[in-house]
Design an enzyme around this catalytic site. Structure first.
Site, mmCIF file in Angstrom:
data_model
loop_
_atom_site.group_PDB
_atom_site.id
_atom_site.type_symbol
_atom_site.label_atom_id
_atom_site.label_comp_id
_atom_site.label_asym_id
_atom_site.label_seq_id
_atom_site.Cartn_x
_atom_site.Cartn_y
_atom_site.Cartn_z
ATOM 1 N N THR A 44 3.912 -55.586 -19.295
ATOM 2 C CA THR A 44 2.711 -54.876 -18.872
ATOM 3 C C THR A 44 2.675 -54.694 -17.355
ATOM 4 O O THR A 44 2.154 -53.690 -16.864
ATOM 5 C CB THR A 44 1.456 -55.606 -19.373
ATOM 6 O OG1 THR A 44 1.555 -56.999 -19.067
ATOM 7 C CG2 THR A 44 1.311 -55.457 -20.882
ATOM 8 N N TYR A 107 -7.243 -53.268 -27.587
ATOM 9 C CA TYR A 107 -8.354 -52.386 -27.919
ATOM 10 C C TYR A 107 -8.848 -52.534 -29.354
ATOM 11 O O TYR A 107 -10.041 -52.630 -29.594
ATOM 12 C CB TYR A 107 -8.049 -50.898 -27.642
ATOM 13 C CG TYR A 107 -9.271 -50.025 -27.904
ATOM 14 C CD1 TYR A 107 -10.299 -49.956 -26.973
ATOM 15 C CD2 TYR A 107 -9.413 -49.332 -29.101
ATOM 16 C CE1 TYR A 107 -11.438 -49.202 -27.230
ATOM 17 C CE2 TYR A 107 -10.542 -48.574 -29.360
ATOM 18 C CZ TYR A 107 -11.547 -48.512 -28.419
ATOM 19 O OH TYR A 107 -12.677 -47.783 -28.679
ATOM 20 N N TYR A 133 2.760 -62.793 -26.774
ATOM 21 C CA TYR A 133 2.148 -62.691 -25.442
ATOM 22 C C TYR A 133 0.646 -62.569 -25.596
ATOM 23 O O TYR A 133 0.148 -61.577 -26.119
ATOM 24 C CB TYR A 133 2.746 -61.494 -24.699
ATOM 25 C CG TYR A 133 2.140 -61.176 -23.348
ATOM 26 C CD1 TYR A 133 1.361 -62.090 -22.640
ATOM 27 C CD2 TYR A 133 2.383 -59.940 -22.768
ATOM 28 C CE1 TYR A 133 0.830 -61.775 -21.402
ATOM 29 C CE2 TYR A 133 1.856 -59.618 -21.517
ATOM 30 C CZ TYR A 133 1.084 -60.548 -20.840
ATOM 31 O OH TYR A 133 0.546 -60.232 -19.609
ATOM 32 N N ARG A 138 -6.910 -58.914 -20.610
ATOM 33 C CA ARG A 138 -6.496 -57.522 -20.531
ATOM 34 C C ARG A 138 -6.554 -56.811 -21.885
ATOM 35 O O ARG A 138 -6.576 -55.582 -21.932
ATOM 36 C CB ARG A 138 -5.053 -57.420 -19.987
ATOM 37 C CG ARG A 138 -4.868 -57.862 -18.550
ATOM 38 C CD ARG A 138 -5.530 -56.973 -17.517
ATOM 39 N NE ARG A 138 -4.902 -55.683 -17.356
ATOM 40 C CZ ARG A 138 -4.189 -55.324 -16.279
ATOM 41 N NH1 ARG A 138 -4.015 -56.161 -15.275
ATOM 42 N NH2 ARG A 138 -3.668 -54.120 -16.193
ATOM 43 N N LYS A 161 4.049 -66.527 -24.519
ATOM 44 C CA LYS A 161 3.569 -66.431 -23.146
ATOM 45 C C LYS A 161 2.053 -66.557 -23.214
ATOM 46 O O LYS A 161 1.369 -65.677 -23.723
ATOM 47 C CB LYS A 161 3.974 -65.091 -22.523
ATOM 48 C CG LYS A 161 3.396 -64.863 -21.123
ATOM 49 C CD LYS A 161 3.738 -63.471 -20.609
ATOM 50 C CE LYS A 161 3.087 -63.210 -19.252
ATOM 51 N NZ LYS A 161 3.343 -61.838 -18.751
ATOM 52 N N ILE A 203 6.415 -66.404 -16.956
ATOM 53 C CA ILE A 203 6.693 -64.976 -16.843
ATOM 54 C C ILE A 203 5.737 -64.489 -15.770
ATOM 55 O O ILE A 203 4.533 -64.406 -15.985
ATOM 56 C CB ILE A 203 6.533 -64.263 -18.189
ATOM 57 C CG1 ILE A 203 7.576 -64.828 -19.175
ATOM 58 C CG2 ILE A 203 6.705 -62.750 -18.028
ATOM 59 C CD1 ILE A 203 7.477 -64.284 -20.583
#
Length: 291
Positions: A44, A107, A133, A138, A161, A203
């Site tokens: 991302t 979303y 992840y 976000r 992650k 990461i």
């Protein structure tokens, strides 16, 4: 085992927004010289949301080609449509990536069962090591420890992650998950402590700007050398904070451009760093010895 400082690589672009493949190759070499332990292509931070499929796959291919097996390459292949995630993951495997990193579907807010079935479907469709992840800040979607533990039983899902910054999550997942399941921090500010408590690396956004220090900090923390790890991390605290003064990767791309490694390029709806923020990012870079 993939571990240590894994850079969430920014994607170099020209001021027009076109991919800058020459700078991408140069950036990969910079990280190899600086000791970065693995490279995440088109995560991302690499603006995966604004690259089309062809560009996405081309960046992965170029990174794999430039690395030439010297460190692991992890391809970002997450999507909020399961079919798209499968397609990107399949193409990353064809390009020669060593593993894939899949952000939670954003979303559409799936249930925990939906998340489990999503990741299980991708893992069963493509035989490549896969890393979950979780970054609810976000995505508006939180992959809970119990679900991560269920997914740890899927043979080619090798780790997660975890980017909540909640260190209690680390102990909870380690307790619930299958032995050998790998935990990586996705939060630079708490990564040192995360690794000292049993995480296998980070990461990292900060690694774009201070890769050598991040490598050294992770190596010390994973080895349990608290005083050494904390001393290194103290130099990085400014970057951990100021690289998020505006939405990632805006400050990181500005910083890497200031280092002479990339051009002044970013894609809308992201914009170049606001001038009023420059002094704070520059000071953090100086603290870390990046300028």
């Amino acid at each position: 085992m993939i571990q240590g400082s894994m850079v969430a690589l920014v994607t170099p672009m020209m001021e027009t927004g076109a991919l800058d493949t020459a700078s991408l190759r140069k950036l990969v070499e910079f990280h190899l010289e600086q000791g970065t332990d693995a490279i995440v292509a088109v995560g991302t931070t690499g603006e995966s949301a604004t690259l089309d499929e062809g560009e996405h796959c081309e960046v992965i291919r170029l990174v794999v080609e430039q690395v030439r097996g010297r460190v692991p390459v992890i391809a970002g292949t997450g999507a909020n449509a399961t079919s798209e995630a499968i397609n990107l993951t399949r193409k990353a495997k064809e390009a020669g990536a060593d593993a894939c990193l899949l952000v939670t579907p954003y979303y559409n807010k799936p249930t925990q069962e939906g998340l489990y079935l999503h990741y299980k479907a991708v893992a069963e469709a493509v035989a490549i090591p896969q890393i979950l992840y979780n970054v609810p800040g976000r995505t508006a979607c939180d992959l809970l420890p119990e679900t991560a533990a269920r997914l740890s039983e899927v043979p080619n899902i090798i780790g997660i992650k975890e980017a909540t910054g909640n260190l209690d999550r680390l102990a909870e997942i380690l307790k619930l998950a299958k032995p050998g399941f790998l935990l990586y921090s996705g939060d630079d500010a708490t990564a040192c402590e995360f690794c000292l408590r049993g995480g296998k690396g980070v990461i990292s956004v900060t690694a774009n700007v201070a890769p050598k220090l991040m490598h050294e900090m992770c190596s010390a923390a994973i080895a349990g050398e608290r005083s050494a790890a904390e001393a290194i991390d103290a130099k990085l605290q400014g970057l951990h904070k100021e690289l998020f003064i505006e939405s990632n990767p805006i400050p990181a791309k500005w910083a890497v451009q200031q280092m002479g490694l990339i051009a002044r390029g970013i894609r809308l709806p992201l914009t170049w760093l606001t001038p009023g923020c420059e002094a704070r990012v520059r000071a953090a870079m100086q603290q870390a010895g990046a300028l």
